[in-house]
Design a protein around this motif. Sequence first.
Motif, PDB file in Angstrom:
ATOM      1  N   ASP A  79       1.004  -1.158   0.004  1.00  0.00           N
ATOM      2  CA  ASP A  79       0.011  -0.048   0.131  1.00  0.00           C
ATOM      3  C   ASP A  79       0.829   1.217  -0.069  1.00  0.00           C
ATOM      4  O   ASP A  79       1.880   1.250   0.995  1.00  0.00           O
ATOM      5  N   SER A  80       0.702   2.074  -1.017  1.00  0.00           N
ATOM      6  CA  SER A  80       1.459   3.342  -1.086  1.00  0.00           C
ATOM      7  C   SER A  80       1.500   4.400   0.108  1.00  0.00           C
ATOM      8  O   SER A  80       2.325   5.168   0.359  1.00  0.00           O
ATOM      9  N   ASN A  81       0.213   4.254   0.613  1.00  0.00           N
ATOM     10  CA  ASN A  81       0.032   5.117   1.903  1.00  0.00           C
ATOM     11  C   ASN A  81       0.282   4.450   3.216  1.00  0.00           C
ATOM     12  O   ASN A  81       0.461   5.229   4.087  1.00  0.00           O
ATOM     13  N   ASN A  82       0.541   3.365   3.217  1.00  0.00           N
ATOM     14  CA  ASN A  82       0.926   2.719   4.500  1.00  0.00           C
ATOM     15  C   ASN A  82       1.773   1.401   4.164  1.00  0.00           C
ATOM     16  O   ASN A  82       1.367   0.206   4.020  1.00  0.00           O
ATOM     17  N   GLN A  83       3.029   1.429   4.164  1.00  0.00           N
ATOM     18  CA  GLN A  83       3.985   0.636   3.722  1.00  0.00           C
ATOM     19  C   GLN A  83       3.806  -0.736   4.475  1.00  0.00           C
ATOM     20  O   GLN A  83       4.175  -1.984   3.983  1.00  0.00           O
ATOM     21  N   LYS A  84       3.015  -0.678   5.780  1.00  0.00           N
ATOM     22  CA  LYS A  84       2.874  -2.125   6.464  1.00  0.00           C
ATOM     23  C   LYS A  84       1.887  -3.124   5.897  1.00  0.00           C
ATOM     24  O   LYS A  84       1.896  -4.179   5.767  1.00  0.00           O
ATOM     25  N   ASN A  85       1.173  -2.154   5.141  1.00  0.00           N
ATOM     26  CA  ASN A  85      -0.172  -3.044   4.591  1.00  0.00           C
ATOM     27  C   ASN A  85      -0.068  -3.683   3.198  1.00  0.00           C
ATOM     28  O   ASN A  85       0.593  -2.741   2.272  1.00  0.00           O
ATOM     29  N   LYS A  86      -0.328  -4.921   3.126  1.00  0.00           N
ATOM     30  CA  LYS A  86      -0.382  -5.318   2.004  1.00  0.00           C
ATOM     31  C   LYS A  86      -1.667  -5.653   1.190  1.00  0.00           C
ATOM     32  O   LYS A  86      -2.531  -6.290   1.936  1.00  0.00           O
ATOM     33  N   LEU A  87      -1.729  -5.149   0.353  1.00  0.00           N
ATOM     34  CA  LEU A  87      -3.064  -5.197  -0.605  1.00  0.00           C
ATOM     35  C   LEU A  87      -3.344  -6.474  -1.328  1.00  0.00           C
ATOM     36  O   LEU A  87      -2.050  -6.964  -1.900  1.00  0.00           O
TER      37      LEU A  87
END
Length: 155
Positions: A79-87
């Motif tokens: 996720d470009s807004n939150n590097q922790k999140n994997k879409l």
Amino acid sequence: MKDILRDIGIISRALDSISNIEFKELDLAKGQFVYLVRICENPGIIQEKLAEILKIDRTTTARAIKNLEKNGLITKKTDSNNQKNKLLFPTERGEAIYPFIIRENEHSNAVALQGLTEDEIDVLIGLLERVKDNVSHDWLRVKKDIKESIKKGNK
């Protein structure tokens, strides 16, 4: 009190067993089709939200996602807004399988509802929705209690 959960469990296990047989050739192991369906319906969903929708613990969800990715059915993107999140997104192969899963689901629904009138089906849907909401609220409560218990144990 009536024990409806026993019957719901029997229905669930029977449908899971049928699905495992029907979907085995698609590289969908035990119960993984539900993850693929939700990812196809919600492209870009994050793992935590997927686990919440399905009411499945995060560890089991992570294992299923790993297998779906390994079998080329989904892909993860940061996720470009939150590097922790994997879409999570379905691959072309995952999208191609989706209609087959939906057809099987529609068939199972038709079999399950055989002999019921439209009014009976509407009543059943309404009652099951209420039961699902009750269980969902309890699931959230237990999940919250476990988190609080872990926090207290770590302090």
